[in-house]
Design a protein around this motif. Sequence first.
Motif, PDB file in Angstrom:
ATOM      1  N   ARG A 124       0.772  -0.995   0.587  1.00 34.38           N
ATOM      2  CA  ARG A 124       0.343  -0.262   0.341  1.00 34.38           C
ATOM      3  C   ARG A 124       1.188   1.023   0.139  1.00 34.38           C
ATOM      4  O   ARG A 124       0.656   2.117   0.884  1.00 34.38           O
ATOM      5  CB  ARG A 124      -1.016  -0.350   1.281  1.00 34.38           C
ATOM      6  N   LEU A 125       1.809   0.766  -0.622  1.00 34.59           N
ATOM      7  CA  LEU A 125       3.074   2.789  -0.479  1.00 34.59           C
ATOM      8  C   LEU A 125       4.057   2.410  -1.480  1.00 34.59           C
ATOM      9  O   LEU A 125       4.299   1.083  -2.055  1.00 34.59           O
ATOM     10  CB  LEU A 125       3.315   2.747   0.857  1.00 34.59           C
ATOM     11  N   ARG A 126       4.691   2.861  -2.225  1.00 36.60           N
ATOM     12  CA  ARG A 126       5.858   2.859  -3.130  1.00 36.60           C
ATOM     13  C   ARG A 126       6.761   3.975  -2.474  1.00 36.60           C
ATOM     14  O   ARG A 126       6.348   4.872  -2.123  1.00 36.60           O
ATOM     15  CB  ARG A 126       5.075   3.798  -4.534  1.00 36.60           C
ATOM     16  N   TRP A 127       7.820   3.494  -3.457  1.00 32.12           N
ATOM     17  CA  TRP A 127       9.380   4.932  -2.902  1.00 32.12           C
ATOM     18  C   TRP A 127       9.508   4.748  -4.440  1.00 32.12           C
ATOM     19  O   TRP A 127      10.233   3.860  -5.200  1.00 32.12           O
ATOM     20  CB  TRP A 127      10.138   3.915  -1.890  1.00 32.12           C
ATOM     21  N   ASP A 128       9.876   6.528  -4.402  1.00 28.33           N
ATOM     22  CA  ASP A 128      10.746   6.549  -6.119  1.00 28.33           C
ATOM     23  C   ASP A 128      11.762   5.917  -5.946  1.00 28.33           C
ATOM     24  O   ASP A 128      12.845   5.439  -7.074  1.00 28.33           O
ATOM     25  CB  ASP A 128      11.096   8.201  -5.634  1.00 28.33           C
ATOM     26  N   ILE A 129      13.124   6.086  -5.166  1.00 27.02           N
ATOM     27  CA  ILE A 129      14.564   4.551  -4.631  1.00 27.02           C
ATOM     28  C   ILE A 129      13.935   3.495  -5.200  1.00 27.02           C
ATOM     29  O   ILE A 129      14.866   3.076  -6.079  1.00 27.02           O
ATOM     30  CB  ILE A 129      15.131   5.030  -3.429  1.00 27.02           C
ATOM     31  N   LEU A 130      12.668   2.719  -4.977  1.00 26.42           N
ATOM     32  CA  LEU A 130      12.557   1.197  -5.293  1.00 26.42           C
ATOM     33  C   LEU A 130      12.106   1.394  -6.526  1.00 26.42           C
ATOM     34  O   LEU A 130      12.624   0.320  -7.706  1.00 26.42           O
ATOM     35  CB  LEU A 130      11.580   0.324  -4.298  1.00 26.42           C
ATOM     36  N   ASP A 131      11.479   2.158  -7.230  1.00 28.12           N
ATOM     37  CA  ASP A 131      10.637   2.250  -8.411  1.00 28.12           C
ATOM     38  C   ASP A 131      12.718   2.262  -9.628  1.00 28.12           C
ATOM     39  O   ASP A 131      12.742   2.147 -10.916  1.00 28.12           O
ATOM     40  CB  ASP A 131      10.705   3.756  -8.948  1.00 28.12           C
ATOM     41  N   ALA A 132      13.000   3.761  -9.025  1.00 30.24           N
ATOM     42  CA  ALA A 132      14.366   4.245  -9.892  1.00 30.24           C
ATOM     43  C   ALA A 132      15.508   2.807  -9.462  1.00 30.24           C
ATOM     44  O   ALA A 132      16.052   1.641 -11.221  1.00 30.24           O
ATOM     45  CB  ALA A 132      15.342   4.804  -9.482  1.00 30.24           C
ATOM     46  N   PHE A 133      15.509   1.608  -8.064  1.00 34.45           N
ATOM     47  CA  PHE A 133      16.827   0.643  -8.763  1.00 34.45           C
ATOM     48  C   PHE A 133      15.567  -0.473  -9.327  1.00 34.45           C
ATOM     49  O   PHE A 133      16.764  -1.417  -9.993  1.00 34.45           O
ATOM     50  CB  PHE A 133      16.063  -0.282  -7.424  1.00 34.45           C
ATOM     51  N   LYS A 187      -3.982  -7.235   5.409  1.00 34.78           N
ATOM     52  CA  LYS A 187      -5.222  -7.169   5.080  1.00 34.78           C
ATOM     53  C   LYS A 187      -5.869  -5.794   5.332  1.00 34.78           C
ATOM     54  O   LYS A 187      -5.876  -5.524   6.238  1.00 34.78           O
ATOM     55  CB  LYS A 187      -6.546  -8.781   5.713  1.00 34.78           C
ATOM     56  N   LYS A 188      -5.886  -4.935   4.528  1.00 32.78           N
ATOM     57  CA  LYS A 188      -6.117  -3.379   4.192  1.00 32.78           C
ATOM     58  C   LYS A 188      -5.223  -3.180   5.104  1.00 32.78           C
ATOM     59  O   LYS A 188      -5.079  -1.880   6.493  1.00 32.78           O
ATOM     60  CB  LYS A 188      -7.498  -3.228   4.569  1.00 32.78           C
ATOM     61  N   GLY A 189      -3.862  -3.513   5.708  1.00 33.41           N
ATOM     62  CA  GLY A 189      -2.865  -2.456   5.854  1.00 33.41           C
ATOM     63  C   GLY A 189      -2.396  -3.243   7.215  1.00 33.41           C
ATOM     64  O   GLY A 189      -1.464  -2.483   8.204  1.00 33.41           O
ATOM     65  N   VAL A 190      -3.004  -4.085   7.651  1.00 29.49           N
ATOM     66  CA  VAL A 190      -2.706  -5.685   8.748  1.00 29.49           C
ATOM     67  C   VAL A 190      -2.185  -6.065   8.306  1.00 29.49           C
ATOM     68  O   VAL A 190      -1.957  -6.960   7.638  1.00 29.49           O
ATOM     69  CB  VAL A 190      -4.205  -5.426   9.609  1.00 29.49           C
ATOM     70  N   ARG A 191      -1.003  -6.700   9.012  1.00 31.30           N
ATOM     71  CA  ARG A 191      -0.334  -8.006   9.591  1.00 31.30           C
ATOM     72  C   ARG A 191      -1.063  -9.609   8.979  1.00 31.30           C
ATOM     73  O   ARG A 191      -2.493  -9.351  10.023  1.00 31.30           O
ATOM     74  CB  ARG A 191       0.002  -8.619   9.915  1.00 31.30           C
ATOM     75  N   PHE A 192      -1.579  -9.597   8.610  1.00 31.10           N
ATOM     76  CA  PHE A 192      -2.036 -11.171   8.604  1.00 31.10           C
ATOM     77  C   PHE A 192      -1.114 -12.769   9.061  1.00 31.10           C
ATOM     78  O   PHE A 192      -0.971 -13.466   8.226  1.00 31.10           O
ATOM     79  CB  PHE A 192      -3.194 -11.503   6.680  1.00 31.10           C
ATOM     80  N   SER A 193      -1.233 -13.349  10.041  1.00 33.27           N
ATOM     81  CA  SER A 193      -0.610 -13.947  10.240  1.00 33.27           C
ATOM     82  C   SER A 193      -1.349 -15.686  10.395  1.00 33.27           C
ATOM     83  O   SER A 193      -2.442 -15.738  10.024  1.00 33.27           O
ATOM     84  CB  SER A 193      -0.235 -14.001  11.431  1.00 33.27           C
ATOM     85  N   ALA A 194      -0.878 -16.683  10.554  1.00 34.10           N
ATOM     86  CA  ALA A 194      -1.874 -17.449  10.645  1.00 34.10           C
ATOM     87  C   ALA A 194      -2.003 -18.044  11.029  1.00 34.10           C
ATOM     88  O   ALA A 194      -3.699 -18.815  11.722  1.00 34.10           O
ATOM     89  CB  ALA A 194      -0.552 -18.827  10.794  1.00 34.10           C
ATOM     90  N   ALA A 195      -2.002 -17.029  12.948  1.00 27.40           N
ATOM     91  CA  ALA A 195      -2.835 -17.710  13.777  1.00 27.40           C
ATOM     92  C   ALA A 195      -4.593 -16.234  13.401  1.00 27.40           C
ATOM     93  O   ALA A 195      -5.791 -17.005  13.880  1.00 27.40           O
ATOM     94  CB  ALA A 195      -2.579 -16.731  15.071  1.00 27.40           C
ATOM     95  N   THR A 196      -4.468 -15.308  12.311  1.00 30.29           N
ATOM     96  CA  THR A 196      -5.441 -14.308  12.093  1.00 30.29           C
ATOM     97  C   THR A 196      -6.424 -15.499  11.356  1.00 30.29           C
ATOM     98  O   THR A 196      -7.187 -14.946  10.948  1.00 30.29           O
ATOM     99  CB  THR A 196      -4.954 -13.260  11.809  1.00 30.29           C
ATOM    100  N   ALA A 197      -5.230 -16.106  10.489  1.00 28.20           N
ATOM    101  CA  ALA A 197      -6.054 -16.413   9.201  1.00 28.20           C
ATOM    102  C   ALA A 197      -6.131 -17.744   9.824  1.00 28.20           C
ATOM    103  O   ALA A 197      -7.884 -17.929   9.385  1.00 28.20           O
ATOM    104  CB  ALA A 197      -5.055 -16.904   8.237  1.00 28.20           C
ATOM    105  N   LEU A 218       4.180   2.704   7.804  1.00 26.77           N
ATOM    106  CA  LEU A 218       3.722   1.666   9.279  1.00 26.77           C
ATOM    107  C   LEU A 218       3.011   0.466   8.237  1.00 26.77           C
ATOM    108  O   LEU A 218       2.782  -0.252   8.911  1.00 26.77           O
ATOM    109  CB  LEU A 218       3.093   2.429   9.793  1.00 26.77           C
ATOM    110  N   THR A 219       2.961   0.284   6.871  1.00 23.79           N
ATOM    111  CA  THR A 219       2.664  -1.007   6.373  1.00 23.79           C
ATOM    112  C   THR A 219       3.370  -1.835   5.650  1.00 23.79           C
ATOM    113  O   THR A 219       3.207  -2.521   4.960  1.00 23.79           O
ATOM    114  CB  THR A 219       1.424  -1.092   5.474  1.00 23.79           C
TER     115      THR A 219
END
Length: 539
Positions: A156-165, A196-206, A340-341
């Motif tokens: 849910r986010l992007r970084w110019d430095i990663l696009d450039a790499f 899921k929508k910016g929240v960790r989805f661990s095996a316990a959650t799933a 934070l995501t």
Amino acid sequence: MAETTTLYGDFDYIIAGAGSAGCLLANRLSADPSCKVLLLEAGGDDKWRWLHIPVGYLYCIGNPRTDWCFTTHPDAGLNGRSIAYPRGRVLGGSSAINGMIYMRGQKEDYDGWRDAGNPGWGWSDVLPLFKKFEHHYAGDTPFHGARGELRVEQQRLRWDILDAFRQAAEQAGIPHIDDFNCGDNEGSSYFQVTQKKGVRFSAATAFLRPIKDRSNLTVITDAMIDRINVKERIARGLRFRHNNHFFHANARREVILSAGAIGSVQILQRSGVGSGDLMKSLGIPLVHHLPGVGRNLQDHLQLRMIYKVNKVRTLNSMMQSPLAKAFMGLQYAFLKKGPLTMAPSQLGIFARSSPRQPRANVQYHVQPLSLEKFGDGLHSFPAFTASVCNIRPGSRGTVNIVSPSLEDRPDILCNYLSTDEDVQVALESIQLTRQIAAQAALEKYTPQEFRPGPLAKTDDDLIRAASDIGTTIFHPVGTCKMGADNMAVVDANLCVHGVGRLRVVDASIMPTITSGNTNAPVMLIAEKAAQLILDADKG
């Protein structure tokens, strides 16, 4: 502490370990209301908020509340260094503290398992099982499923430095691809993540949270497995410690070890299942001589190359600003977006370290941040990390208990860079990274190599640098490998050789490590095991 043992009860199945495999198994086996299942987890519950905010891995790795905080034996391949070896100590296991990257590996990985004498484990066999537990953002497709429990999304986010790499990698001959999970992952793309929508989805959650009210499923946290109770070469149950008291639980059908590549070895060896020489040296009565227990340890060694940059946003620079940190918090609180995501790595690249490789053999995790090691703070200067690892290492290590005591940590010897081929791939990996960093796409950010640094020039310099900066990327597997040879611990049905009603179902059964992150393959192993167990019951 009292040494008396209290009977806890009778169950059809007892599962040791509520990690990625154990949570899925508990879900599948307890789906039959007539089947009584006990799930034991040595760690605590998963209610802490940093276990659910994706960037919380920064606070969970190295924290004894959520991490076993193992350390390795000093390793010659790392110039004598001992390193931290994180493993999840909480419901969800390592899926609760990992990088959330959803990665299956390559088609040839599974075909290789099958061809080594493990029928039913080829790519065509396992692909439907991967799809079964997926709830994939793209919906039902030939390669993905949308009706499973594990949510898989785009970041849910992007970084110019990663696009450039990524553009620089393309300039260096590495193509863009859309999806790493279709059997051939060579190329660059952004990792899909278990969120899921910016929240960790661990095996316990799933797999656990939706079934917490099943009356036939008992889940106990803070339950440290002491040993398997074996009588006449048949597993009858488990002895475990809970609230400073020992309990025994009987298993009418099977005992299933899902404690991971470190934990399952510890349980077997404390139970007298393993090398006879080790048992004799530790004064443990030998139940069954199985010399492969604790052998064949494989891991992906990452070389974390760091580059200082200018005129571009990185998390390092953002964390220096109180205003930026406040904005990040508000962005997450109200929109579940922003840094934070973040998974620890957003951009992935699979490439061949040299033309002699028949398929991609190295993986990059590229991050808009830098730090000396996980658990440390970020550097004060703007930087990115291009972490590169050999995804099919030839080096093999060992895991052994040092005493029968539950309190003593195991001896973990990784033997990184112990083969000439692994050393050569490490050398080539640094050279390839430098080649990418030198491309025109990154030029405007003036990347300056910080680790290992420009003074490392000759082949000998680079090999020494690899040993200096190399560290685990948290993928230990193989210590109870599947197969039919003398060092195999389980067969193709994951049944332990020579001990009845006992299976191992976790990363330890991999004969060879998969070509990428290992969390999704562990869930695949559990899905396959559930199928095998339920089919055996029907028979």
